[in-house]
Scaffold this motif. Sequence first.
Motif, mmCIF file in Angstrom:
data_model
loop_
_atom_site.group_PDB
_atom_site.id
_atom_site.type_symbol
_atom_site.label_atom_id
_atom_site.label_comp_id
_atom_site.label_asym_id
_atom_site.label_seq_id
_atom_site.Cartn_x
_atom_site.Cartn_y
_atom_site.Cartn_z
ATOM 1 N N HIS A 91 0.869 -1.169 0.000
ATOM 2 C CA HIS A 91 0.000 0.000 0.000
ATOM 3 C C HIS A 91 0.913 1.228 0.000
ATOM 4 C CE1 HIS A 91 -3.632 -2.393 1.560
ATOM 5 N NE2 HIS A 91 -2.627 -3.249 1.477
ATOM 6 N N GLY A 92 0.808 2.044 -1.014
ATOM 7 C CA GLY A 92 1.777 3.121 -1.242
ATOM 8 C C GLY A 92 1.421 4.421 -0.570
ATOM 9 N N GLN A 93 2.016 4.644 0.583
ATOM 10 C CA GLN A 93 1.858 5.865 1.344
ATOM 11 C C GLN A 93 3.040 5.976 2.297
ATOM 12 O OE1 GLN A 93 -2.170 5.905 2.948
ATOM 13 N NE2 GLN A 93 -2.077 8.094 3.225
ATOM 14 N N GLY A 94 3.236 7.152 2.904
ATOM 15 C CA GLY A 94 4.258 7.273 3.931
ATOM 16 C C GLY A 94 5.490 8.025 3.479
ATOM 17 N N GLU A 95 6.478 8.074 4.366
ATOM 18 C CA GLU A 95 7.699 8.826 4.121
ATOM 19 C C GLU A 95 8.457 8.261 2.919
ATOM 20 O OE1 GLU A 95 8.878 11.476 5.272
ATOM 21 O OE2 GLU A 95 7.782 11.863 7.132
ATOM 22 N N PRO A 96 8.898 9.109 1.998
ATOM 23 C CA PRO A 96 9.589 8.619 0.808
ATOM 24 C C PRO A 96 10.886 7.893 1.131
ATOM 25 C CG PRO A 96 9.697 11.020 0.919
ATOM 26 C CD PRO A 96 8.721 10.581 1.965
ATOM 27 N N ALA A 97 11.573 8.291 2.190
ATOM 28 C CA ALA A 97 12.829 7.617 2.528
ATOM 29 C C ALA A 97 12.586 6.147 2.880
ATOM 30 C CB ALA A 97 13.518 8.323 3.689
ATOM 31 N N LEU A 98 11.492 5.855 3.577
ATOM 32 C CA LEU A 98 11.166 4.474 3.902
ATOM 33 C C LEU A 98 10.780 3.699 2.642
ATOM 34 C CD1 LEU A 98 9.112 4.928 7.203
ATOM 35 C CD2 LEU A 98 11.441 4.050 6.971
ATOM 36 N N ALA A 99 10.057 4.361 1.739
ATOM 37 C CA ALA A 99 9.664 3.697 0.492
ATOM 38 C C ALA A 99 10.886 3.336 -0.343
ATOM 39 C CB ALA A 99 8.727 4.609 -0.309
ATOM 40 N N THR A 100 11.807 4.267 -0.502
ATOM 41 C CA THR A 100 12.976 3.988 -1.328
ATOM 42 C C THR A 100 13.901 2.964 -0.654
ATOM 43 O OG1 THR A 100 14.050 5.968 -0.422
ATOM 44 C CG2 THR A 100 12.923 6.197 -2.529
ATOM 45 N N ALA A 101 13.960 2.968 0.672
ATOM 46 C CA ALA A 101 14.758 1.961 1.368
ATOM 47 C C ALA A 101 14.174 0.568 1.148
ATOM 48 C CB ALA A 101 14.821 2.272 2.861
ATOM 49 N N LEU A 102 12.863 0.468 1.184
ATOM 50 C CA LEU A 102 12.220 -0.821 0.982
ATOM 51 C C LEU A 102 12.421 -1.314 -0.449
ATOM 52 C CD1 LEU A 102 8.869 -1.878 2.477
ATOM 53 C CD2 LEU A 102 9.369 -2.412 0.104
ATOM 54 N N LEU A 103 12.258 -0.418 -1.421
ATOM 55 C CA LEU A 103 12.489 -0.801 -2.814
ATOM 56 C C LEU A 103 13.926 -1.278 -3.017
ATOM 57 C CD1 LEU A 103 10.588 2.114 -4.573
ATOM 58 C CD2 LEU A 103 9.841 -0.278 -4.457
ATOM 59 N N ALA A 104 14.869 -0.592 -2.384
ATOM 60 C CA ALA A 104 16.277 -0.976 -2.521
ATOM 61 C C ALA A 104 16.525 -2.365 -1.944
ATOM 62 C CB ALA A 104 17.173 0.053 -1.828
ATOM 63 N N GLU A 105 15.888 -2.685 -0.827
ATOM 64 C CA GLU A 105 16.040 -4.024 -0.242
ATOM 65 C C GLU A 105 15.471 -5.085 -1.176
ATOM 66 O OE1 GLU A 105 17.714 -5.015 2.235
ATOM 67 O OE2 GLU A 105 18.143 -3.144 3.278
ATOM 68 N N ALA A 106 14.323 -4.806 -1.769
ATOM 69 C CA ALA A 106 13.731 -5.763 -2.708
ATOM 70 C C ALA A 106 14.650 -5.983 -3.902
ATOM 71 C CB ALA A 106 12.366 -5.262 -3.170
ATOM 72 N N GLU A 107 15.177 -4.898 -4.440
ATOM 73 C CA GLU A 107 16.029 -4.983 -5.632
ATOM 74 C C GLU A 107 17.333 -5.718 -5.336
ATOM 75 O OE1 GLU A 107 16.010 -0.841 -6.450
ATOM 76 O OE2 GLU A 107 13.922 -0.899 -7.122
ATOM 77 N N LYS A 108 17.855 -5.526 -4.131
ATOM 78 C CA LYS A 108 19.078 -6.226 -3.734
ATOM 79 C C LYS A 108 18.900 -7.736 -3.805
ATOM 80 C CE LYS A 108 20.614 -3.741 -0.192
ATOM 81 N NZ LYS A 108 20.999 -3.454 1.222
ATOM 82 N N ALA A 109 17.691 -8.177 -3.504
ATOM 83 C CA ALA A 109 17.396 -9.607 -3.509
ATOM 84 C C ALA A 109 16.833 -10.083 -4.843
ATOM 85 C CB ALA A 109 16.405 -9.922 -2.391
ATOM 86 N N GLY A 110 16.749 -9.189 -5.832
ATOM 87 C CA GLY A 110 16.214 -9.568 -7.136
ATOM 88 C C GLY A 110 14.708 -9.734 -7.153
ATOM 89 N N ALA A 111 14.015 -9.148 -6.160
ATOM 90 C CA ALA A 111 12.558 -9.268 -6.080
ATOM 91 C C ALA A 111 11.896 -8.082 -6.783
ATOM 92 C CB ALA A 111 12.115 -9.309 -4.620
ATOM 93 N N ARG A 112 10.728 -8.342 -7.353
ATOM 94 C CA ARG A 112 9.897 -7.281 -7.925
ATOM 95 C C ARG A 112 8.577 -7.269 -7.173
ATOM 96 N NH1 ARG A 112 12.536 -9.435 -12.322
ATOM 97 N NH2 ARG A 112 10.863 -10.957 -12.715
ATOM 98 N N VAL A 113 8.056 -6.073 -6.905
ATOM 99 C CA VAL A 113 6.862 -5.938 -6.079
ATOM 100 C C VAL A 113 5.802 -5.137 -6.831
ATOM 101 C CG1 VAL A 113 8.298 -6.023 -4.001
ATOM 102 C CG2 VAL A 113 7.565 -3.799 -4.905
ATOM 103 N N THR A 114 4.597 -5.159 -6.291
ATOM 104 C CA THR A 114 3.492 -4.347 -6.807
ATOM 105 C C THR A 114 3.143 -3.302 -5.768
ATOM 106 O OG1 THR A 114 2.609 -6.189 -8.109
ATOM 107 C CG2 THR A 114 1.104 -4.386 -7.610
ATOM 108 N N VAL A 115 3.121 -2.039 -6.186
ATOM 109 C CA VAL A 115 2.783 -0.932 -5.288
ATOM 110 C C VAL A 115 1.429 -0.371 -5.698
ATOM 111 C CG1 VAL A 115 3.460 1.332 -4.412
ATOM 112 C CG2 VAL A 115 5.220 -0.387 -4.971
ATOM 113 N N LEU A 116 0.484 -0.377 -4.774
ATOM 114 C CA LEU A 116 -0.816 0.247 -4.986
ATOM 115 C C LEU A 116 -0.764 1.603 -4.303
ATOM 116 C CD1 LEU A 116 -2.410 -1.824 -6.595
ATOM 117 C CD2 LEU A 116 -1.225 -3.036 -4.754
ATOM 118 N N ALA A 117 -0.615 2.647 -5.106
ATOM 119 C CA ALA A 117 -0.299 3.970 -4.570
ATOM 120 C C ALA A 117 -1.561 4.782 -4.293
ATOM 121 C CB ALA A 117 0.593 4.729 -5.548
#
Length: 270
Positions: A91-117
């Motif tokens: 669910h896409g809401q909240g501080e942008p720094a937390l969002a980008t940190a989470l995306l970076a963790e997913a990408e580090k592991a080669g995962a792709r996610v779906t964001v409902l903004a």
Amino acid sequence: MSISRRNLLQVTASGALLAGCSDGRPSGAAPAPAPGTSSSPSSPAPTGAPSSPPHAPAGEPATSAPPLPPGLPDQIEHGPRDRERLALTFHGQGEPALATALLAEAEKAGARVTVLAVGAWLDTYPRLARRILDGGHELGNHTQTHGDIGAMDAAAATAEIEGCARRLTELTGSRGRWFRPSQARMATPLVVRLAREAGYPHVLSYDVDPLDYTDPGADRVRAAVAARARAGSVVSLHFGHSGTVAALPGILDDLHRRGLRAVTTSELLT
């Protein structure tokens, strides 16, 4: 490829409104900016992030996603159980720094996610739309203001769906494939119909909810996902919560050990 409806998805017969998205407040909402506050820049994609095809600029058609198989129900709770993959949805809401940190963790592991903004979130942080797509992830509609859409009349609910759809189109050239109702796991029949009229033939629900928006701590979020997620699951998680960011590496490690791969919802279903 064609997949039987029985094997592919669980169909909800009632369409009744169920609690699920939040406790009544916007999930992981950032502190409200003063009116007229300018957008905050998002962090650049981390080194080593998976590459993705270029996306159409605003106003131009986005590249078509693979077609979905026929026979999908109005409300999708999970994908096929016979393939070793699942979808992590946020669910896409909240501080942008937390969002980008989470995306970076997913990408580090080669995962792709779906964001409902949430559309109002994209109004405040428009660069995050491009950040999500450029990381190889998927972006969809979670209403404009994250109100209780199941309690709204047709005009108000339409405004919520269309408001976010317009913002997505302005930022990415597409209103996205997926719509998820706000403050509900399942949509009412009215919201299902309005979403279809707005160009979303399938409402995206989920079958795993670790309640990360209640901030139970990273260990509990990880344990809840590990206990309930399986092949084909659609997992509901949230941006804007530090415990979710902290839990994600462990979640992805657990999935990897079980041979499960985190993919976008479109990849899960095609």
